[in-house]
Structures are given as C-alpha cells and as structure tokens.
Design a protein around this motif. Structure first.
Motif, PDB file in Angstrom:
ATOM      1  N   PRO A  90      46.137  20.961  37.794  1.00 50.90           N
ATOM      2  CA  PRO A  90      47.118  20.091  38.447  1.00 50.90           C
ATOM      3  C   PRO A  90      48.213  19.610  37.492  1.00 50.90           C
ATOM      4  CG  PRO A  90      44.928  19.554  39.227  1.00 50.90           C
ATOM      5  CD  PRO A  90      44.749  20.544  38.122  1.00 50.90           C
ATOM      6  N   MET A 119      45.073  23.095  46.061  1.00 43.66           N
ATOM      7  CA  MET A 119      46.400  22.501  45.959  1.00 43.66           C
ATOM      8  C   MET A 119      47.163  22.664  47.274  1.00 43.66           C
ATOM      9  SD  MET A 119      46.271  21.734  42.626  1.00 43.66           S
ATOM     10  CE  MET A 119      47.960  21.317  42.208  1.00 43.66           C
ATOM     11  N   ARG A 129      50.354  19.996  44.653  1.00 40.34           N
ATOM     12  CA  ARG A 129      49.591  18.812  44.276  1.00 40.34           C
ATOM     13  C   ARG A 129      48.127  18.966  44.687  1.00 40.34           C
ATOM     14  NH1 ARG A 129      53.479  13.515  45.340  1.00 40.34           N
ATOM     15  NH2 ARG A 129      55.078  14.109  43.803  1.00 40.34           N
ATOM     16  N   PRO A 130      47.199  18.383  43.922  1.00 39.94           N
ATOM     17  CA  PRO A 130      45.768  18.559  44.216  1.00 39.94           C
ATOM     18  C   PRO A 130      45.357  17.852  45.502  1.00 39.94           C
ATOM     19  CG  PRO A 130      46.081  16.975  42.443  1.00 39.94           C
ATOM     20  CD  PRO A 130      47.425  17.581  42.707  1.00 39.94           C
TER      21      PRO A 130
END
Length: 757
Positions: A90, A119, A129-130
């Motif tokens: 990330p 993600m 984004r995680p």
C-alpha cells in the motif's frame, strides 16, 4: 549482398548454442536479482517434483514426474519471477499515481514485485488504496447483481488451476452467462475447433513415451527453446539417437539448430552442442498450408499411403485427394516460399517413416486460416495412419501450464449440452445454453458499450489483445473491473468506474485452508493430470488462493445459490469430488492425484476410436493456399509477432533476446536482407510500420531494422508491442483467433536525417 553492416546499439551476434553455459548464467542473474539466495536452490529443486509444485513456465510434461531434477532456464526464470523478494505494498501505491505508473514500461510494472494487499482504485487521488477482503467481496457482489449476466466477461489465464477454473466457470454459469474469453482464444483455439472435426477431440494424441518410439518428427511453427523449453530435452534425446527432425519455421531459431543440454556433463565440460534439426525449411509467414499441401501432393504421387487405415478408419479421402491434385505446384511454391524439390524430399522421408509425430505451435494457429492449418496437419498424419499407434500422432504445443486443463473443466464460451446438463444436475440450477463471448468478442462488446464488467482470473487481458488503440480505452468505460493477480500489469491501470486488485498466492507458495495444506492440479499438453503443492511462505499474510477468491466473490454475489462455496474451498478434495461428479475421465480423482505422476485423461483417438459425428476420422478441404491474402500487393510484407527469449507471454523478465542477438532493447524489426535491398533500406534504419489492410489505420513508429535469417517476404517484431498492428477483426473466422502471425504491413523509412543518426 553487403555484409558490412553498420553497428547498431544492443545488436550483436550470439555465437553460443541454446542451453549450455549461457542458460546457467542467465538463470544465476535471475536468481540473484529476484530471490533470497538461501531459499533459491531448494525452491528450484522442488519444481516438477512429486511433492513439489508444477512449473508455471510451460505445459510440456515431465518424464514420469518423479525425482530427477531437470534444469530449464525459462522455467527457472518463471519461478524466480514469482518467488521474488520484491513487494508492491500500500505504501508503494500511495507514492505512485496510476497516471505515473502508466508511463512505466511493462517490464518495469511487473518488476516492482508481488502484490501484498487487496486494493481499490480511488479516482480522487488517482491511486490504489487498501481495502478489507470482505468489503471487496461484498461490493463486487453488489455491482454484479445490478448487471445483466451477459454484461459480465469472465477472463481466465491458463495458469489457473483446475480447481480455480472449475469454480470460476460454475460461478459464471450460476450468474447466468457463458462469457468466457480466455487466453486459449488467442493461441490454440484453432486446435480446440479444428481437431474435434478431424479426430473428435481438441487435444493432442501423443505421450512422452511416443517420442521414445518415433522415427520422424516434423516441427512446424514453434520455437521450443523459448516457448516450451522443457521440450528441448526430448528433442536433444531424439537428435542424439539419429531421429530426423524436420523444421518448418520462418526464422532461424538457435534452439532448433544447436542445443547444449545443461544436464549433460560431456557437453558442458567440452563446450559442445548437439545439432537438433536435420533439415530446416524457412517457410514464408502464412505459407504453412501451401507447404503441407505440397508434401501431401507428392505423397499421393508416391502412393505411399496406409490404404487399409484410410478405408476403415477415415472418411472424405477422395475429396481431399482431388483437392490436393488440383492445387498447382506454382501456387504451392509461391505461397510457401519453398521449392518443389524440397517439399518432395520431405514427402519421401515421411513415406519411409513407420511412426511420425508432427508438433506445432502458434505459428500454425495464429493465422486467418489457423483452423484449416490444424486440420491439414491431421490430414497429413491420416494419410499414413499416424494417429493411434505407438510413436506417432499430433502434438499441439500449449504455452500456459494449465491452459488445457482449464478447457477440460469447463472454461469455454461454447459448452456442450451434455456438460451443461450434468453441471446443472450436480449443482441444482439451470445453466445458460446460449454461446458466450470469446476474447475478441468480449473486447468488441466493451468497445460497443455492451459489456459493463470484466473479471480477470490472472493474465494481462488488454495487452494480450490486438488493436490496443481500441481495446485500451474500452476498458476504462467499464462499471467494474476485478483483477486476481500476483503482480501489477498494464491492464490493471485501465481503471473503470470501480477497479479492484485482489492479490493471490503463486504456484510456489504454501496454500493453507481450514482443513490444512492444499494441493491443486494441472493438466499438461499431453493430457496428464497431476498435483502441485507450493512450499514457500506466501509473499504476504493477506494473500488468498485463487479458489478462495473465486469462492469469496461467488458467495457474496449469488445470495440464493445452492452451492456452499466456502465449504468447497475449505478442502480442495471437495472441489475435486464435484469435478469427478460432473466430468467424465476424472473417476477416483482424489486417489489418482496422490500417485506420483498423476493420471492421463481419456484420449479415444489413441485407440482409434473417433468421437466425430460419423465415427470416423475426417479428412478436410482447404480453401486455396491463401493466394489472395488481404492487403497483398506491391511492397507488402507479412508480419509475425513473437516472444523474446526473456519473455513469457506478456511477462517480460528482462530486455534481452540472447539467441537472436538483441540485448537491452525490444524496439526492433527482424527483416530479410534481400527485402531490405529491394525496399532501399539498411540494417539499423529506423522505420515506421503500418498495417496494409483496407480501412485499417494501425501504426507502430520508430522501430529499428535488424537484418536476420528470416524467410523472404516475412518480417517479425515482438509481442505484445506489435499487437497494435493487428486489427480486432483480422482473425480466423472459424476459431476467432487473431492473426498475429501473418499481418500484411508496409515498412517506410522515417527520414534520411534519422538514418544518419
């Protein structure tokens, strides 16, 4: 011919043989740059072992799949590429926008390493984004339920296991679609379509043991040293015992000429090598059918036929023979680029052989008459009864390590009624019967705005497709794209309204589910099914297996399903039990894969049982010899796309193509020196390539010419970069396979000023 060529950066002759010390050096570099030095030896030694993992590098079988380690350079590269210590976390994505990553090369993107977290793309920050797994599954399921089933495309890479592929096709069909674009559509679909018409099944008929008994091998349209490297050991053995190996290929390929076996102490100690091809014919791109018809034509003149086999086992011979007789030698020579005397010589050698194997690759299938090419190979074998006896048969060379298995367990856009009936009975639902989309049809559906979602079980879909100028923008219009992957690639960056990256375990890694350690199964190119069990610690504790990811999405999507998806993946034996209940040939599946070497799927033609509508092997009729290839005309050449030696499909391990003398670059076009002279070009010139087809605007700019031993009228460039030159509609209409191996093109010099640079 002027042999005083200018010096071109990154281009110089490679004098060594295939294999040998060069292969060991390349492997050492791959290990040093990718893996932990302590783990590497043990990991490589587990490759293709009874208690280890199946090599992800190619689908060539392993002799007995037992304890002897067989070194393979490209297989080692595939393992090190997956078992790399590099990670894409990330934090990496937070520092790199998708727009910035797009500017990186394909080599750089995969070279960043293994994905570690699920993600989701965030358009406001232009970054991934995680997310949590359960949140990802829930949202993906919600979007899928809001779409019509036929708006969803289910793409499959041939590296997916039988267990993952079976669950995947079950998920799609319970959802309500047969949309299964897969990598086979772009390589051996012509085999899957053509061979059933000829012999009743879409698979090869030979085993490794047959190579021990063959008296002749005819090798057409493939480069084993790069694309199925474990085959080199078999070819080496044949050459050493004097079995003729006749090669038809537009390019001179080092591995088909000379090979030094790294397992041979004598060859390694003495820096010697074994000659592979007994005879090498450089057939013109697209000229394979003409060459095959020429061999058959002289065989008929020699009356060197197996008359009893033809009379009792086949149908359609009279029509086939009449068509061959009506084909002129003038047309055969013009289209094949070979002399009549050479083809007659092959026929004479073939006539003397009591057992012949014909091997072929995508040099046969990726043409606008690829299906017909495959059937012509079958015809040539049928003429002398070379199917259904020891040492003989047809041998399509698959690339991915389980592309054949995927098809066996149901990954097809055109399922049979019998399969659907059984699937519905076992799982308690009514499968859809309408044919779905293949790869080209799926891309066209995205371009037309009909497809709204793409799920990719591995692979690099957009990059592998032709016509990038149309395919790339289409993916960015999707409502949903989901990618199950080990590494980052360019298709992942074609973000739609919602794009998810779901990281999965690799073939080399330990797969632990609720019941304990799991094995998966794969089917090689000779129909052997065996187990594979990874041992390495996963690249991240958050990785999930492909079966678990498929089951997680299916569970979240199909809220009324009769299938207990999560229980199936708790123990893969349960998946295999369902495969056994659904598909013939998998009887006692779990018991048989626990035996080293596994088992072979049924192949009726090996027993001269022909599952065709007539119950006989069928001769075919080839419509001409491509005398009027679209775009043919003055100064038009035929382009072949090919892999470099440091490449596996769209995965690029490094920027060298050692055996062809290219180092540190990929922007080259291989061309016959006589063709250069005719067009007023020189080795090292920078040129533009344009597609010479009506209504096509495809273009690839600023490519450097490299003089090479290639058939006159033929040029070659690297895949996937040259895919931009292939129109989406330029394909084999019978199989839907894009014609990557015979694209008509114009070559133009950029400018005299550029030449001087």
């Amino acid at each position: 011919m002027n042999h005083k060529r200018r010096a071109v950066p990154g281009i110089h002759h490679y004098a060594g043989p295939a294999g040998g010390w060069g292969a060991l050096k390349a492997t050492a570099i791959a290990v040093r740059t990718q893996m932990d030095a302590f783990d590497a030896p043990a990991t490589l030694l587990r490759t293709n072992q009874p208690d280890g993992f199946d090599c992800p590098g190619c689908a060539w079988p392993d002799k007995e799949h037992k304890s002897t380690f067989q070194f393979c350079e490209n297989g080692a590269k595939a393992v090190t590429w997956e078992a790399t210590t590099k990670r894409v976390t990330p934090a990496f994505f937070a520092e790199h926008t998708v727009s910035a990553l797009w500017e990186k090369s394909d080599f750089e993107l995969e070279g960043y390493g293994r994905l570690t977290h699920p993600m989701k793309y965030d358009p406001q920050s232009d970054t991934f984004r995680p997310v949590e797994w359960d949140d990802a599954f829930a949202r993906i399921g919600e979007v899928l339920r809001g779409l019509a089933p036929n708006q969803v495309e289910f793409y499959t890479s041939g590296r997916a296991s039988n267990e993952a592929a079976f669950l995947y096709q079950l998920f799609a069909r319970e959802l309500g679609t047969n949309n299964f674009p897969d990598c086979s559509n772009m390589c051996h679909q012509a085999t899957s379509v053509g061979l059933p018409r000829s012999i009743g099944i879409g698979k090869g008929t030979v085993s490794l043991e047959d190579f021990d008994h063959t008296e002749l091998v005819i090798s057409i349209g493939h480069n084993p040293g790069t694309n199925h490297p474990r085959m080199m050991g078999t070819l080496h053995e044949l050459a050493r015992r004097g079995v003729p190996i006749i090669v038809f290929n537009p390019l001179r390929e080092t591995a088909l000429e000379r090979f030094a076996d790294p397992q041979s102490v004598r060859e390694m100690a003495t820096y010697s090598a074994t000659d592979i091809a007994s005879t090498y014919y450089q057939v013109k791109a697209g000229g394979d059918a003409a060459a095959l018809k020429g061999i058959a034509k002289h065989l008929l003149v020699l009356d060197a036929l197996d008359d009893d086999f033809i009379a009792t086992q086949t149908q359609g011979f009279a029509e086939f023979a009449a068509d061959i007789a009506a084909t002129s030698w003038e047309a055969i020579e013009r289209e094949s680029g070979l002399r009549r005397a050479d083809l007659e010589n092959v026929a004479q050698i073939y006539a003397k052989s009591r057992a012949t194997i014909i091997t072929y690759g995508m040099g046969i299938t990726q043409h606008n008459k690829g299906t017909a090419n495959v059937r012509l190979i079958a015809d040539l074998l049928l003429l002398r009864g070379n199917i259904g006896k020891p040492g003989a048969g047809i041998c399509p060379l698959r690339g991915h390590s389980n592309v054949q298995g995927n098809r066996t367990v149901g990954i097809t856009e055109k399922p049979t009624a019998a399969f659907l009936d059984r699937l519905g009975t076992v799982f308690g639902f009514t499968p859809p019967t309408a044919h779905g989309h293949d790869a080209v049809q799926a891309a066209q559906a995205m371009i037309d705005g009909e497809a709204k979602a793409l799920l990719c079980l591995g692979g690099n879909f957009a990059v592998a497709m032709p016509d990038h100028d149309k395919a790339f923008p289409a993916l960015k219009t999707l409502d949903l794209s989901v990618h199950v992957a080990t590494k980052l690639n360019r298709t992942h960056l074609l973000v739609g309204k919602e794009t998810w990256l779901l990281p999965c375990l690799g073939r080399t890694e330990l797969d632990m589910q609720r019941s304990g350690q799991q094995s998966i199964t794969v089917e090689d190119s000779m129909s052997m099914v065996h187990a594979s069990s990874g041992k390495l610690k996963p690249a991240s504790p958050l990785l999930r297996s492909e079966p678990a990811i498929v089951a997680g999405i299916a569970h979240a999507t199909l809220t009324n399903s009769n299938t207990d998806w999560l229980e199936l993946v708790a123990d893969y034996d349960r998946i295999r039990d369902r495969i056994e209940q659904t598909l013939p040939g998998f009887e006692n599946f779990n018991a048989r894969i626990r035996i080293a070497g596994g088992f072979r799927m049924p192949l009726p033609p090996t027993e001269r049982i022909w599952p065709t509508p007539t119950g006989k092997a069928m001769f075919s009729l080839f419509d001409g010899v491509e005398e009027n290839l679209p775009g043919e005309g003055e100064n038009v050449l035929r382009l072949v796309t090919l892999r470099s030696h440091d490449q596996y499909n769209t995965t690029i391990y490094a920027l060298d193509d050692r055996y062809r003398g290219v180092f540190g670059r990929r922007d080259v076009l291989f061309m016959n020196e006589a063709d250069m002279q005719q067009l007023g070009l020189e080795h090292g010139d920078r040129v533009d390539i344009t597609t010479a087809l009506p209504d096509s605007q495809q273009r690839l700019n600023d490519i450097t010419l490299v003089a090479y031993s290639i058939a006159p009228g033929t040029v070659a460039a690297y895949y996937p970069e040259a895919n931009v030159l292939v129109p989406l509609h330029y394909l084999d209409k019978e199989s839907g396979t894009p014609s990557y191996k015979s694209v008509p093109v114009h070559i133009t010099l950029r400018s005299k000023e550029i030449r001087a640079l």
